[in-house]
Design an enzyme around this catalytic site. Structure first.
Site, PDB file in Angstrom:
ATOM      1  N   HIS A 162       1.522  14.387  14.961  1.00 36.58           N
ATOM      2  CA  HIS A 162       2.817  13.707  15.036  1.00 36.58           C
ATOM      3  C   HIS A 162       3.890  14.782  15.239  1.00 36.58           C
ATOM      4  O   HIS A 162       4.242  15.506  14.305  1.00 36.58           O
ATOM      5  CB  HIS A 162       3.046  12.969  13.712  1.00 36.58           C
ATOM      6  CG  HIS A 162       4.328  12.209  13.641  1.00 36.58           C
ATOM      7  ND1 HIS A 162       4.548  11.057  14.347  1.00 36.58           N
ATOM      8  CD2 HIS A 162       5.455  12.439  12.936  1.00 36.58           C
ATOM      9  CE1 HIS A 162       5.750  10.603  14.078  1.00 36.58           C
ATOM     10  NE2 HIS A 162       6.336  11.428  13.225  1.00 36.58           N
ATOM     11  N   LYS A 214      12.512   5.486  17.497  1.00 34.58           N
ATOM     12  CA  LYS A 214      12.928   4.098  17.273  1.00 34.58           C
ATOM     13  C   LYS A 214      14.404   3.982  17.671  1.00 34.58           C
ATOM     14  O   LYS A 214      14.850   3.033  18.317  1.00 34.58           O
ATOM     15  CB  LYS A 214      12.762   3.705  15.793  1.00 34.58           C
ATOM     16  CG  LYS A 214      11.389   4.010  15.167  1.00 34.58           C
ATOM     17  CD  LYS A 214      11.350   3.612  13.680  1.00 34.58           C
ATOM     18  CE  LYS A 214      10.457   4.459  12.775  1.00 34.58           C
ATOM     19  NZ  LYS A 214       9.035   4.492  12.986  1.00 34.58           N
ATOM     20  N   TRP A 268      -1.056   7.004  11.986  1.00 30.15           N
ATOM     21  CA  TRP A 268      -0.012   6.302  11.217  1.00 30.15           C
ATOM     22  C   TRP A 268       0.906   5.505  12.147  1.00 30.15           C
ATOM     23  O   TRP A 268       1.358   4.416  11.819  1.00 30.15           O
ATOM     24  CB  TRP A 268       0.769   7.363  10.439  1.00 30.15           C
ATOM     25  CG  TRP A 268       1.855   6.896   9.527  1.00 30.15           C
ATOM     26  CD1 TRP A 268       3.185   7.180   9.642  1.00 30.15           C
ATOM     27  CD2 TRP A 268       1.721   6.112   8.334  1.00 30.15           C
ATOM     28  NE1 TRP A 268       3.885   6.616   8.600  1.00 30.15           N
ATOM     29  CE2 TRP A 268       3.007   5.955   7.791  1.00 30.15           C
ATOM     30  CE3 TRP A 268       0.626   5.519   7.695  1.00 30.15           C
ATOM     31  CZ2 TRP A 268       3.244   5.231   6.624  1.00 30.15           C
ATOM     32  CZ3 TRP A 268       0.859   4.804   6.522  1.00 30.15           C
ATOM     33  CH2 TRP A 268       2.153   4.664   6.010  1.00 30.15           C
ATOM     34  N   SER A 291       9.829   9.952  16.742  1.00 33.84           N
ATOM     35  CA  SER A 291       9.550   9.310  15.466  1.00 33.84           C
ATOM     36  C   SER A 291      10.663   8.336  15.061  1.00 33.84           C
ATOM     37  O   SER A 291      11.011   7.467  15.845  1.00 33.84           O
ATOM     38  CB  SER A 291       9.335  10.393  14.405  1.00 33.84           C
ATOM     39  OG  SER A 291       8.541   9.880  13.392  1.00 33.84           O
TER      40      SER A 291
HETATM   41  C1  GTR Z   1       7.406   8.479   8.536  1.00 28.50           C
HETATM   42  C2  GTR Z   1       7.657   7.035   8.837  1.00 28.50           C
HETATM   43  C3  GTR Z   1       7.467   6.795  10.297  1.00 28.50           C
HETATM   44  C4  GTR Z   1       8.165   7.824  11.144  1.00 28.50           C
HETATM   45  C5  GTR Z   1       8.162   9.209  10.552  1.00 28.50           C
HETATM   46  C6  GTR Z   1       9.169  10.202  11.113  1.00 28.50           C
HETATM   47  O1  GTR Z   1       7.457   8.782   7.189  1.00 28.50           O
HETATM   48  O2  GTR Z   1       6.773   6.270   8.059  1.00 28.50           O
HETATM   49  O3  GTR Z   1       7.850   5.482  10.618  1.00 28.50           O
HETATM   50  O4  GTR Z   1       9.461   7.432  11.444  1.00 28.50           O
HETATM   51  O5  GTR Z   1       8.396   9.207   9.204  1.00 28.50           O
HETATM   52  O6  GTR Z   1      10.312   9.861  11.410  1.00 28.50           O
HETATM   53  O7  GTR Z   1       8.786  11.374  11.199  1.00 28.50           O
END
Ligand code: GTR
Length: 407
Positions: free
Chosen positions: A388, A251, A338, A247
């Protein structure tokens, strides 16, 4: 969590493939002076530097050089961790002179039964080292307690809460080490985190102003310092350290891999917007949403593209290409709309042209694969069934990838 922060006026989030919009990706293989990149040497000598510079100037900010003042103190060694299968080492990496400045607490697991240096996965964690396992020997993260205090949250230690994301035993049994540290050791993850993090405390030492880099930049730079340490540890195969992240930390892993060619391979798990997913695709999270919810992740210049992502001089396939020719793995999850799974697939797909310059095979298909069916060679991709997250299925693919391409 994947909810949009409230309090900002936003257009509705698009999840309709028909409404993604028409876009043209910036050319990866044309230099700033409009010459065609024809060879791996053109890439290495000219274009790679230009592309890296685009991400520094527009998105993640500068990436400082090595840390001359770094020094380490071994805090704890357990020679019979994980039922005797592993050795654990806890190393405090001080980032400035003395012991009063910022530090990273590194937790390193190494298979116990090996005399050879081992390949290692390195990955930052979200809630302190003690959160990755029920292992009682893991020291409670002070920086995580600090974060809970800042959040005015219950400060009771939460050992092992994220254990499902860290199948240490499986990694050890397959001959890998694991090196992890809390991302908040570098900078707390909120808009004002830079004030107490390394962007402030090391500004003078690293010759960089806080605003000239970003939270993702600081976290990624921390991964390079972890690698500095790992390269000195006799149990670690110095040229076989794989950087992995989930996540926002996916990045971060991509940015670390882009800047630091010593990482042997790069893995992005559900990194989504600002990670592996193409920014120009209007699907799921967008540049406008992410820069409003998490302004500190990027330099402020990135916000100037909120109204028109098509004016960006780069897109995320170019970030993925900065991993070339090293093995690159991009993973999505079916319920993680998402993060735009198809946009992540296309990011990987469009990075293939750089791998081809090195005669490295990419995904080997133009079609999004079925769930749980990994595709590709030096570039790989899968979309796991589910949420996720980073689960055993994901790690088993990373182990196989490591076995085939790094080990
Ligand atoms: C979310 C964000 C994503 C992702 C995620 C995470 O809220 O919008 O870009 O990075 O968090 O890190 O779990």
């Amino acid at each position: 969590s994947c909810s949009v922060m409230t309090g900002f006026a936003q257009p509705p989030v698009n999840y309709d493939e028909a409404k993604v919009g028409v876009y043209q990706l910036p050319p990866l293989l044309i230099t700033n002076s409009k010459t065609k990149v024809r060879s791996s040497s053109d890439w290495d000598h000219t274009r790679r530097k230009e592309v890296l510079q685009l991400f520094k100037e527009n998105m993640y900010g500068q990436f400082p050089g090595p840390d001359a003042e770094m020094h380490v103190v071994m805090q704890k060694i357990d020679s019979s961790a994980i039922d005797g299968l592993a050795i654990s080492k806890q190393v405090r990496i001080y980032l400035s002179k003395g012991e009063n400045g910022p530090y990273i607490d590194l937790l390193l697991y190494i298979p116990a039964n090996t005399t050879q240096p081992v390949p290692v996965f390195t990955s930052l964690n979200f809630q302190g080292n003690h959160n990755i396992s029920m292992d009682e020997n893991i020291l409670i993260s002070q920086h995580y307690l600090d974060f809970l205090k800042f959040k005015k949250a219950d400060a009771s230690p939460t050992r092992g809460v994220q254990e499902r994301r860290w199948p240490v035993k499986a990694l050890i049994e397959h001959g890998y080490g694991l090196a992890t540290a809390y991302y908040g050791d570098l900078e707390q993850d909120h808009a004002d985190g830079w004030e107490t993090g390394i962007r402030t405390s090391l500004a003078h030492q690293l010759h960089i102003k806080p605003a000239d880099w970003s939270a993702i930049g600081a976290w990624a730079w921390g991964l390079s310092r972890i690698l500095d340490y790992l390269q000195t540890d006799k149990n670690v195969a110095a040229t076989k350290v794989i950087v992995m992240g989930h996540s926002r930390l996916g990045k971060t892993a991509l940015w670390a891999g882009a800047n630091d060619p010593r990482f042997a391979a790069v893995i992005s798990n559900n990194s989504g917007e600002g990670g592996a997913a193409l920014t120009r695709r209007n699907y799921g999270e967008t540049l406008s949403i992410i820069t409003k919810a998490f302004p500190h992740w990027f330099i402020s210049k990135y916000q100037s593209y909120q109204d028109d992502v098509n004016t960006l001089p780069m897109d995320q396939h170019m970030l993925l290409a900065l991993a070339a020719p090293r093995p690159l793995y991009v993973a999505s999850a079916t319920n993680d709309k998402w993060a735009d799974p198809y946009g992540e697939f296309l990011g990987a797909k469009n990075a293939e042209q750089v791998y081809a310059l090195f005669n490295k095979k990419g995904l080997g298909t133009d079609q999004m694969p079925a769930p749980d069916m990994p595709v590709g060679n030096t570039i790989r991709y899968h979309i796991r069934t589910g949420d996720h997250d980073v689960l055993l299925f994901d790690w088993m693919q990373y182990i196989k990838f490591g076995d085939e391409l790094v080990k």
